[in-house]
Design an enzyme around this catalytic site. Structure first.
Site, PDB file in Angstrom:
ATOM      1  N   HIS A 219     -11.154  -2.501   3.148  1.00 47.00           N
ATOM      2  CA  HIS A 219     -11.107  -2.162   4.573  1.00 47.00           C
ATOM      3  C   HIS A 219     -11.887  -0.886   4.900  1.00 47.00           C
ATOM      4  O   HIS A 219     -11.983  -0.525   6.070  1.00 47.00           O
ATOM      5  CB  HIS A 219      -9.647  -1.995   4.998  1.00 47.00           C
ATOM      6  CG  HIS A 219      -8.994  -0.846   4.292  1.00 47.00           C
ATOM      7  ND1 HIS A 219      -8.736  -0.870   2.931  1.00 47.00           N
ATOM      8  CD2 HIS A 219      -8.592   0.377   4.726  1.00 47.00           C
ATOM      9  CE1 HIS A 219      -8.200   0.286   2.573  1.00 47.00           C
ATOM     10  NE2 HIS A 219      -8.099   1.063   3.636  1.00 47.00           N
ATOM     11  N   ASP A 220     -12.383  -0.191   3.890  1.00 42.41           N
ATOM     12  CA  ASP A 220     -13.170   1.026   4.119  1.00 42.41           C
ATOM     13  C   ASP A 220     -14.667   0.798   3.927  1.00 42.41           C
ATOM     14  O   ASP A 220     -15.461   1.711   4.162  1.00 42.41           O
ATOM     15  CB  ASP A 220     -12.745   2.131   3.141  1.00 42.41           C
ATOM     16  CG  ASP A 220     -11.306   2.590   3.331  1.00 42.41           C
ATOM     17  OD1 ASP A 220     -10.818   2.572   4.477  1.00 42.41           O
ATOM     18  OD2 ASP A 220     -10.677   2.969   2.323  1.00 42.41           O
TER      19      ASP A 220
ATOM     20  N   GLU B  37      -6.212   4.185  -6.158  1.00 38.74           N
ATOM     21  CA  GLU B  37      -7.513   4.424  -5.529  1.00 38.74           C
ATOM     22  C   GLU B  37      -8.000   5.786  -6.021  1.00 38.74           C
ATOM     23  O   GLU B  37      -7.442   6.811  -5.667  1.00 38.74           O
ATOM     24  CB  GLU B  37      -7.385   4.426  -4.007  1.00 38.74           C
ATOM     25  CG  GLU B  37      -8.746   4.566  -3.324  1.00 38.74           C
ATOM     26  CD  GLU B  37      -8.661   4.970  -1.853  1.00 38.74           C
ATOM     27  OE1 GLU B  37      -9.632   4.752  -1.132  1.00 38.74           O
ATOM     28  OE2 GLU B  37      -7.632   5.530  -1.444  1.00 38.74           O
TER      29      GLU B  37
ATOM     30  N   ASP C 123       0.865  -1.178   0.000  1.00 34.55           N
ATOM     31  CA  ASP C 123       0.000   0.000   0.000  1.00 34.55           C
ATOM     32  C   ASP C 123       0.904   1.231   0.000  1.00 34.55           C
ATOM     33  O   ASP C 123       1.782   1.355   0.854  1.00 34.55           O
ATOM     34  CB  ASP C 123      -0.888  -0.019   1.251  1.00 34.55           C
ATOM     35  CG  ASP C 123      -2.246   0.588   1.004  1.00 34.55           C
ATOM     36  OD1 ASP C 123      -2.299   1.664   0.391  1.00 34.55           O
ATOM     37  OD2 ASP C 123      -3.253  -0.006   1.441  1.00 34.55           O
TER      38      ASP C 123
ATOM     39  N   ASP D 176      -2.858   4.712  -2.474  1.00 37.80           N
ATOM     40  CA  ASP D 176      -3.865   5.347  -1.641  1.00 37.80           C
ATOM     41  C   ASP D 176      -4.233   6.741  -2.171  1.00 37.80           C
ATOM     42  O   ASP D 176      -3.344   7.551  -2.451  1.00 37.80           O
ATOM     43  CB  ASP D 176      -3.283   5.463  -0.227  1.00 37.80           C
ATOM     44  CG  ASP D 176      -4.307   5.799   0.818  1.00 37.80           C
ATOM     45  OD1 ASP D 176      -5.209   4.989   1.042  1.00 37.80           O
ATOM     46  OD2 ASP D 176      -4.203   6.895   1.423  1.00 37.80           O
TER      47      ASP D 176
HETATM   48  C1  GLC Z   1      -7.812   5.719   1.705  1.00 33.17           C
HETATM   49  C2  GLC Z   1      -7.719   4.514   2.597  1.00 33.17           C
HETATM   50  C3  GLC Z   1      -8.360   4.832   3.907  1.00 33.17           C
HETATM   51  C4  GLC Z   1      -7.626   6.002   4.530  1.00 33.17           C
HETATM   52  C5  GLC Z   1      -7.536   7.180   3.578  1.00 33.17           C
HETATM   53  C6  GLC Z   1      -6.489   8.157   4.036  1.00 33.17           C
HETATM   54  O1  GLC Z   1      -9.115   6.024   1.364  1.00 33.17           O
HETATM   55  O2  GLC Z   1      -8.270   3.398   1.956  1.00 33.17           O
HETATM   56  O3  GLC Z   1      -8.390   3.731   4.769  1.00 33.17           O
HETATM   57  O4  GLC Z   1      -8.276   6.397   5.699  1.00 33.17           O
HETATM   58  O5  GLC Z   1      -7.163   6.801   2.283  1.00 33.17           O
HETATM   59  O6  GLC Z   1      -5.202   7.599   3.903  1.00 33.17           O
END
Ligand code: GLC
Ligand code: CA
Length: 549
Positions: free
Chosen positions: A320-321, A246, A103, A204
């Site tokens: 995980h979100d 992402e 990640d 991320d």
């Molecule tokens: C992404 C991650 C999340 C995190 C955010 C800030 O959306 O998946 O878990 O809180 O970025 O890093």
């Protein structure tokens, strides 16, 4: 020539499994999952058949946002183990033909990262421009930009009297990507990990790095793709690693900018259009409304058809979100097994690289909370405080958290029916879902009709049939609203996928004949396809005898 012959990468044929290390397997009884725990479970993942693990962050971090706030990119979080453990994980995974996808959290660091400690210390510190600093206006912040975790995105910092930008928590200051020294430091760090033999990066919130905060532009800033091209050249370019961004703001057009192979940026992106379908339009994820299957069909169909050869899809229900899919859009009660299998079949028969989130393969469910004291996640906690202050009734706020809160995905992995589900011998950092007595890996492996074996078979099928990887997609429009049916076509062969996305019987009729049943969540085999009654959540995939429109 087909895309298959001209442009073929391992990650197009792969299935990825996401591990959230904190909640996967604890090896030393401190209640927190760790790298040694993941190593212990690699045989299980090999049995499932996956090709790569996306590992949520394992870097040194004070854990304000569970590792998404990094204080050292080249050290392992003490709770998770050591760099030796990490190297062993990469090696042990490799022996099982599993690649490790790291990640990459580079929109921001932790405020405890040495760069930020230097940066905030004085205006002329060499690291000052590693972050985004601005003067206040009229005793307030530079503008009204909001943090994703609520409240202003600007924080006044006493030592220098200026504000720093944080699009997430106050402990996650945003890096200044306009500074070439920042970009180079990030590329060095990426190369450090590539040299360790990793298989790629999940990036991320990468669509935020081109931000122009003064104009309140956050996602999809003008320099974003220049930066990614530069990153590609300086790091993973030519190494055939899997890179997935992402990108909450991606449309198909934008996704092509990232993933068109000719542009040398990323392999693929995570796009979230389907994820927003149970939100009230224009509001937040907490403002709930029921999913309309008709909309889901439209969105999936759009992404399946519009990328063409100029982009590559990722396929996912969970991470995980996000809440657990069987609780969210399936039925985690009477039809838990049927609906979990239907959701798996629907997704894994699409074109793209599928991602499985830990526990999805055994149908893990959301865990209901009754009080905010049970919540660990910073996002849910901040939202609770914010809405309480705005006068929302408590039960309504808790209902939103139960449906959408991130802890739903983060409860510990359910391995067996011993205390704490075999996750830890100590006190787990987050409460284990009480249903581990029935829902656990040991039970799933012992039952040949379990959800696990549906996932295992779907992965096997993807390895055996190029049609699943490369075939084109065609939605069948004239079905009952809650029936999601589509064709995949490849080199003169056609498959039909039919999913009843509801807990009621549905009619389905097609004037075609099936020659082979590929996979189903029933005991049936399928031949004639006219005038059928589908049971709740019934799903099947068949090969068609001939195909003419
Ligand atoms: C992404 C991650 C999340 C995190 C955010 C800030 O959306 O998946 O878990 O809180 O970025 O890093
Ligand atoms: Ca541990």
């Amino acid at each position: 020539m087909t895309q298959h012959e001209t442009n073929n990468h391992w990650w197009q044929e792969a299935v990825v499994y996401q591990v959230y290390p904190r909640s996967f397997q604890d090896s030393n009884g401190d209640g927190i999952g760790d790298l040694a725990g993941i190593i212990q479970r690699l045989d299980y993942l090999q049995e499932l058949g996956i090709n790569a693990i996306w590992l949520s962050p394992v870097y040194r971090s004070p854990n304000d946002d569970n590792g998404y706030d990094i204080s050292d990119y080249e050290q392992i979080m003490a709770e998770f183990g050591t760099m030796d453990d990490m190297e062993q994980l990469i090696q042990e995974a490799k022996l099982r033909e599993i690649k490790i996808i790291m990640d990459l959290v580079v929109n921001h660091t932790s405020d405890e990262h040495p760069w930020f400690i230097e940066s905030r210390s004085s205006k002329d510190n060499p690291y000052r421009d590693f972050y985004v600093w601005r003067k206040g206006i009229n005793d307030g912040p530079p503008n009204d930009l909001e943090s994703t975790f609520l409240g202003p995105a600007w924080q006044l910092d006493e030592p220098t009297g200026e504000y720093y930008l944080h699009l997430f928590s106050q402990k996650q200051p945003d890096l200044n990507w306009e500074n070439p020294a920042v970009r180079n430091a990030i590329y060095d760090m990426m190369n450090f990990w590539i040299d360790k033999g990793i298989g790629g990066f999940r990036m991320d919130v990468i669509d935020l790095v081109g931000k122009i905060p003064d104009q309140k532009i956050t996602g999809n800033g003008p320099k974003l793709h220049d930066y990614l091209k530069e990153m590609n050249t300086q790091t993973f370019g030519g190494k055939d690693l899997l890179t997935v961004g992402e990108t909450w703001g991606a449309t198909p057009e934008i996704a092509k900018l990232y993933s068109d192979p000719k542009r040398n940026e990323l392999s693929m992106v995570f796009q979230f259009e389907h994820v927003g379908l149970d939100e009230q339009p224009g509001k937040s994820k907490w403002d709930l409304r029921p999913l309309q299957i008709a909309e889901l069909k439209k969105v999936f169909s759009k992404w399946q058809t519009e990328l063409g050869d100029q982009g590559w899809n990722s396929l996912f229900w969970n991470n995980h979100d996000l809440p657990r899919i069987v609780s969210r859009w399936g039925n985690d009660n009477r039809y838990r097994v049927e609906s979990a299998k239907m959701l798996a079949i629907l997704l894994h028969m699409l074109k793209g690289t599928p991602y499985i989130y830990q526990g999805e393969e055994i149908g893990m469910t959301n865990r209901t909370i009754h009080d905010i004291a049970e919540v660990e996640d910073i996002e849910s906690k901040n939202m609770y405080a914010d809405r309480l202050e705005k006068g929302y009734p408590k039960p309504e706020i808790l209902a939103s958290i139960n449906v959408k809160g991130r802890d739903n995905a983060r409860t510990p992995m359910q391995w067996d029916n011993t205390e704490n589900a075999g996750f830890t011998t100590g006190e787990p950092w987050l409460v284990v879902n009480e249903n581990y007595h029935e829902i656990n890996v040991t039970q799933a492996l012992a039952d040949k009709n379990s959800i696990f074996y549906t996932y295992q078979k779907l992965i096997e099928l993807r390895k055996s049939y190029p049609l699943i990887v490369w075939g084109s997609f065609e939605l069948i429009e004239d079905t009952a609203t809650d029936v999601f049916a589509y064709y995949r076509h490849y080199q003169g062969e056609s498959w039909l996928v039919v999913c009843n996305f509801s807990d009621r019987a549905q009619r389905f009729s097609l004037d075609k004949t099936a020659t082979e049943t590929i996979i189903t969540n029933t005991e049936k085999t399928y031949n004639q396809l006219s005038d059928k009654t589908l049971g709740p959540y019934e799903a099947f995939v068949v090969k068609l005898s001939s195909f003419t429109d």
